[in-house]
Design a protein around this motif. Structure first.
Motif, PDB file in Angstrom:
ATOM      1  N   GLU A 261       0.858  -1.186   0.000  1.00 53.07           N
ATOM      2  CA  GLU A 261       0.000   0.000   0.000  1.00 53.07           C
ATOM      3  C   GLU A 261       0.892   1.234   0.000  1.00 53.07           C
ATOM      4  OE1 GLU A 261      -3.201   2.364   2.790  1.00 53.07           O
ATOM      5  OE2 GLU A 261      -3.043   0.193   3.017  1.00 53.07           O
ATOM      6  N   ALA A 262       0.622   2.138  -0.937  1.00 59.13           N
ATOM      7  CA  ALA A 262       1.397   3.368  -1.063  1.00 59.13           C
ATOM      8  C   ALA A 262       0.436   4.553  -1.105  1.00 59.13           C
ATOM      9  CB  ALA A 262       2.245   3.327  -2.316  1.00 59.13           C
ATOM     10  N   ALA A 263       0.928   5.723  -0.693  1.00 58.61           N
ATOM     11  CA  ALA A 263       0.096   6.933  -0.689  1.00 58.61           C
ATOM     12  C   ALA A 263       0.849   8.107  -1.283  1.00 58.61           C
ATOM     13  CB  ALA A 263      -0.325   7.269   0.740  1.00 58.61           C
ATOM     14  N   VAL A 264       0.083   8.958  -1.961  1.00 58.87           N
ATOM     15  CA  VAL A 264       0.545  10.280  -2.396  1.00 58.87           C
ATOM     16  C   VAL A 264      -0.502  11.244  -1.856  1.00 58.87           C
ATOM     17  CG1 VAL A 264       0.961  11.815  -4.353  1.00 58.87           C
ATOM     18  CG2 VAL A 264       1.705   9.422  -4.474  1.00 58.87           C
ATOM     19  N   GLY A 265      -0.111  12.053  -0.903  1.00 54.32           N
ATOM     20  CA  GLY A 265      -1.093  12.913  -0.237  1.00 54.32           C
ATOM     21  C   GLY A 265      -2.117  12.040   0.462  1.00 54.32           C
ATOM     22  N   HIS A 266      -3.387  12.199   0.118  1.00 56.75           N
ATOM     23  CA  HIS A 266      -4.450  11.407   0.739  1.00 56.75           C
ATOM     24  C   HIS A 266      -4.972  10.326  -0.187  1.00 56.75           C
ATOM     25  CE1 HIS A 266      -4.522  14.028   4.160  1.00 56.75           C
ATOM     26  NE2 HIS A 266      -4.495  15.050   3.332  1.00 56.75           N
ATOM     27  N   GLU A 267      -4.335  10.145  -1.315  1.00 59.17           N
ATOM     28  CA  GLU A 267      -4.743   9.113  -2.272  1.00 59.17           C
ATOM     29  C   GLU A 267      -3.887   7.872  -2.055  1.00 59.17           C
ATOM     30  OE1 GLU A 267      -7.331   9.585  -4.299  1.00 59.17           O
ATOM     31  OE2 GLU A 267      -7.566  11.601  -3.519  1.00 59.17           O
ATOM     32  N   HIS A 268      -4.532   6.716  -2.036  1.00 58.42           N
ATOM     33  CA  HIS A 268      -3.829   5.457  -1.796  1.00 58.42           C
ATOM     34  C   HIS A 268      -3.981   4.520  -2.986  1.00 58.42           C
ATOM     35  CE1 HIS A 268      -3.148   5.813   2.660  1.00 58.42           C
ATOM     36  NE2 HIS A 268      -3.940   6.842   2.410  1.00 58.42           N
ATOM     37  N   MET A 269      -2.967   3.705  -3.197  1.00 60.29           N
ATOM     38  CA  MET A 269      -3.006   2.644  -4.201  1.00 60.29           C
ATOM     39  C   MET A 269      -2.388   1.395  -3.595  1.00 60.29           C
ATOM     40  SD  MET A 269      -2.026   4.505  -7.785  1.00 60.29           S
ATOM     41  CE  MET A 269      -2.913   3.293  -8.767  1.00 60.29           C
ATOM     42  N   VAL A 270      -2.797   0.243  -4.114  1.00 60.28           N
ATOM     43  CA  VAL A 270      -2.224  -1.031  -3.687  1.00 60.28           C
ATOM     44  C   VAL A 270      -1.605  -1.693  -4.916  1.00 60.28           C
ATOM     45  CG1 VAL A 270      -2.684  -3.309  -2.710  1.00 60.28           C
ATOM     46  CG2 VAL A 270      -3.897  -1.308  -1.826  1.00 60.28           C
ATOM     47  N   CYS A 271      -0.327  -2.019  -4.803  1.00 63.51           N
ATOM     48  CA  CYS A 271       0.394  -2.711  -5.866  1.00 63.51           C
ATOM     49  C   CYS A 271       0.554  -4.172  -5.465  1.00 63.51           C
ATOM     50  CB  CYS A 271       1.805  -2.149  -6.046  1.00 63.51           C
ATOM     51  SG  CYS A 271       1.927  -0.384  -6.288  1.00 63.51           S
ATOM     52  N   THR A 272       0.299  -5.065  -6.392  1.00 60.66           N
ATOM     53  CA  THR A 272       0.663  -6.472  -6.207  1.00 60.66           C
ATOM     54  C   THR A 272       1.894  -6.682  -7.067  1.00 60.66           C
ATOM     55  OG1 THR A 272      -1.665  -7.052  -5.893  1.00 60.66           O
ATOM     56  CG2 THR A 272      -0.127  -8.861  -6.340  1.00 60.66           C
ATOM     57  N   MET A 273       2.994  -7.049  -6.416  1.00 63.26           N
ATOM     58  CA  MET A 273       4.302  -7.089  -7.062  1.00 63.26           C
ATOM     59  C   MET A 273       4.974  -8.448  -6.854  1.00 63.26           C
ATOM     60  SD  MET A 273       4.516  -3.836  -7.976  1.00 63.26           S
ATOM     61  CE  MET A 273       6.222  -3.696  -8.467  1.00 63.26           C
ATOM     62  N   ARG A 274       5.872  -8.789  -7.763  1.00 61.07           N
ATOM     63  CA  ARG A 274       6.775  -9.925  -7.562  1.00 61.07           C
ATOM     64  C   ARG A 274       8.020  -9.407  -6.839  1.00 61.07           C
ATOM     65  NH1 ARG A 274       4.108 -13.740  -9.760  1.00 61.07           N
ATOM     66  NH2 ARG A 274       3.335 -13.742 -11.880  1.00 61.07           N
ATOM     67  N   ASP A 275       8.781 -10.313  -6.239  1.00 63.46           N
ATOM     68  CA  ASP A 275      10.035  -9.945  -5.569  1.00 63.46           C
ATOM     69  C   ASP A 275      10.954  -9.149  -6.487  1.00 63.46           C
ATOM     70  OD1 ASP A 275       9.265 -11.317  -3.318  1.00 63.46           O
ATOM     71  OD2 ASP A 275      10.587 -13.031  -3.654  1.00 63.46           O
ATOM     72  N   THR A 276      10.897  -9.442  -7.780  1.00 66.22           N
ATOM     73  CA  THR A 276      11.789  -8.855  -8.770  1.00 66.22           C
ATOM     74  C   THR A 276      11.421  -7.422  -9.149  1.00 66.22           C
ATOM     75  OG1 THR A 276      10.424  -9.714 -10.549  1.00 66.22           O
ATOM     76  CG2 THR A 276      12.245 -11.109  -9.789  1.00 66.22           C
ATOM     77  N   GLY A 277      10.258  -6.940  -8.695  1.00 64.28           N
ATOM     78  CA  GLY A 277       9.804  -5.611  -9.060  1.00 64.28           C
ATOM     79  C   GLY A 277       8.784  -5.615 -10.186  1.00 64.28           C
ATOM     80  N   GLU A 278       8.459  -6.791 -10.709  1.00 68.75           N
ATOM     81  CA  GLU A 278       7.457  -6.911 -11.770  1.00 68.75           C
ATOM     82  C   GLU A 278       6.068  -6.610 -11.202  1.00 68.75           C
ATOM     83  OE1 GLU A 278       5.356 -10.393 -14.459  1.00 68.75           O
ATOM     84  OE2 GLU A 278       7.237 -10.821 -13.467  1.00 68.75           O
ATOM     85  N   VAL A 279       5.311  -5.777 -11.921  1.00 63.41           N
ATOM     86  CA  VAL A 279       3.973  -5.415 -11.488  1.00 63.41           C
ATOM     87  C   VAL A 279       2.994  -6.506 -11.914  1.00 63.41           C
ATOM     88  CG1 VAL A 279       2.105  -3.721 -11.702  1.00 63.41           C
ATOM     89  CG2 VAL A 279       4.493  -2.954 -11.733  1.00 63.41           C
ATOM     90  N   ILE A 280       2.216  -7.017 -10.970  1.00 64.04           N
ATOM     91  CA  ILE A 280       1.163  -7.985 -11.254  1.00 64.04           C
ATOM     92  C   ILE A 280      -0.162  -7.254 -11.434  1.00 64.04           C
ATOM     93  CG2 ILE A 280      -0.125  -9.974 -10.391  1.00 64.04           C
ATOM     94  CD1 ILE A 280       2.464 -10.729  -8.814  1.00 64.04           C
ATOM     95  N   GLU A 281      -0.445  -6.336 -10.487  1.00 61.77           N
ATOM     96  CA  GLU A 281      -1.712  -5.595 -10.513  1.00 61.77           C
ATOM     97  C   GLU A 281      -1.562  -4.313  -9.710  1.00 61.77           C
ATOM     98  OE1 GLU A 281      -6.385  -6.435  -9.442  1.00 61.77           O
ATOM     99  OE2 GLU A 281      -4.867  -7.358  -8.186  1.00 61.77           O
ATOM    100  N   VAL A 282      -2.282  -3.277 -10.103  1.00 63.29           N
ATOM    101  CA  VAL A 282      -2.332  -2.018  -9.356  1.00 63.29           C
ATOM    102  C   VAL A 282      -3.790  -1.587  -9.300  1.00 63.29           C
ATOM    103  CG1 VAL A 282      -1.583   0.381  -9.254  1.00 63.29           C
ATOM    104  CG2 VAL A 282      -0.055  -1.342 -10.196  1.00 63.29           C
ATOM    105  N   ARG A 283      -4.227  -1.186  -8.093  1.00 65.41           N
ATOM    106  CA  ARG A 283      -5.598  -0.700  -7.945  1.00 65.41           C
ATOM    107  C   ARG A 283      -5.621   0.445  -6.961  1.00 65.41           C
ATOM    108  NH1 ARG A 283      -7.470  -2.277  -3.023  1.00 65.41           N
ATOM    109  NH2 ARG A 283      -6.553  -4.112  -2.068  1.00 65.41           N
ATOM    110  N   GLY A 284      -6.642   1.280  -7.065  1.00 69.22           N
ATOM    111  CA  GLY A 284      -6.820   2.374  -6.121  1.00 69.22           C
ATOM    112  C   GLY A 284      -7.370   1.849  -4.808  1.00 69.22           C
ATOM    113  N   GLY A 285      -7.126   2.590  -3.734  1.00 70.30           N
ATOM    114  CA  GLY A 285      -7.678   2.217  -2.430  1.00 70.30           C
ATOM    115  C   GLY A 285      -6.623   1.757  -1.460  1.00 70.30           C
ATOM    116  N   ARG A 286      -7.104   1.140  -0.398  1.00 67.66           N
ATOM    117  CA  ARG A 286      -6.243   0.661   0.691  1.00 67.66           C
ATOM    118  C   ARG A 286      -6.296  -0.861   0.778  1.00 67.66           C
ATOM    119  NH1 ARG A 286      -5.509   4.735   4.973  1.00 67.66           N
ATOM    120  NH2 ARG A 286      -6.468   6.662   4.300  1.00 67.66           N
ATOM    121  N   MET A 287      -5.339  -1.409   1.517  1.00 63.16           N
ATOM    122  CA  MET A 287      -5.305  -2.865   1.750  1.00 63.16           C
ATOM    123  C   MET A 287      -6.358  -3.223   2.773  1.00 63.16           C
ATOM    124  SD  MET A 287      -1.243  -3.909   1.477  1.00 63.16           S
ATOM    125  CE  MET A 287      -1.188  -4.614   3.022  1.00 63.16           C
TER     126      MET A 287
END
Length: 133
Positions: free
Chosen positions: A107-133
């Motif tokens: 879970e990452a934030a910029v200001g008051h906006e949050h996103m959740v990244c699903t990532m592999r150990d290697t840094g490969e992006v699996i999925e990104v969505r808005g919101g919190r965990m």
């Protein structure tokens, strides 16, 4: 701006100045100034205090089991920064967990906006969505 919350927008330059004064007090951890406080100052203080909490969240999440690998964190920071058109220095990592082997939800934030990244150990992006965990 990213630090305005819940549809709030200052109406005039004076209101913006009061908001920014409150925001700076909140983000730097200063005491709330109730003397001469305005609605705009209060909105700014709340926004700044929340931003301070977001920026300090990584210090509270220090257990090895909850800490995603650096490549996964960097990959998430990069995609979130691109989404909000900011540098990676404006992205605050809030928390992470591993739902499976070599996979991380971050879970990452910029200001008051949050996103959740699903990532592999290697840094490969699996999925990104808005919101919190």
């Amino acid at each position: 701006k990213h630090h305005y919350r819940d549809g709030y927008t200052p109406q005039t330059g004076d209101h913006t100045a009061e908001f920014e004064r409150g925001y700076r007090d909140g983000v730097h951890g200063y005491a709330y100034n109730s003397f001469g406080s305005t609605v705009d100052y209060a909105e700014g203080y709340q926004a700044g205090d929340k931003e301070r909490g977001n920026s300090m969240a990584h210090r509270q999440n220090t257990t090895a089991a909850n800490k995603a690998p650096p490549m996964a964190m960097q990959g998430c920071a990069k995609i979130v920064a691109q989404n909000f058109a900011v540098s990676t220095h404006h992205v605050h990592m809030i928390k992470s967990r591993s739902p499976g082997k070599h996979e991380w939800e971050i879970e990452a934030a910029v200001g008051h906006e949050h996103m959740v990244c699903t990532m592999r150990d290697t840094g490969e992006v699996i999925e990104v969505r808005g919101g919190r965990m």
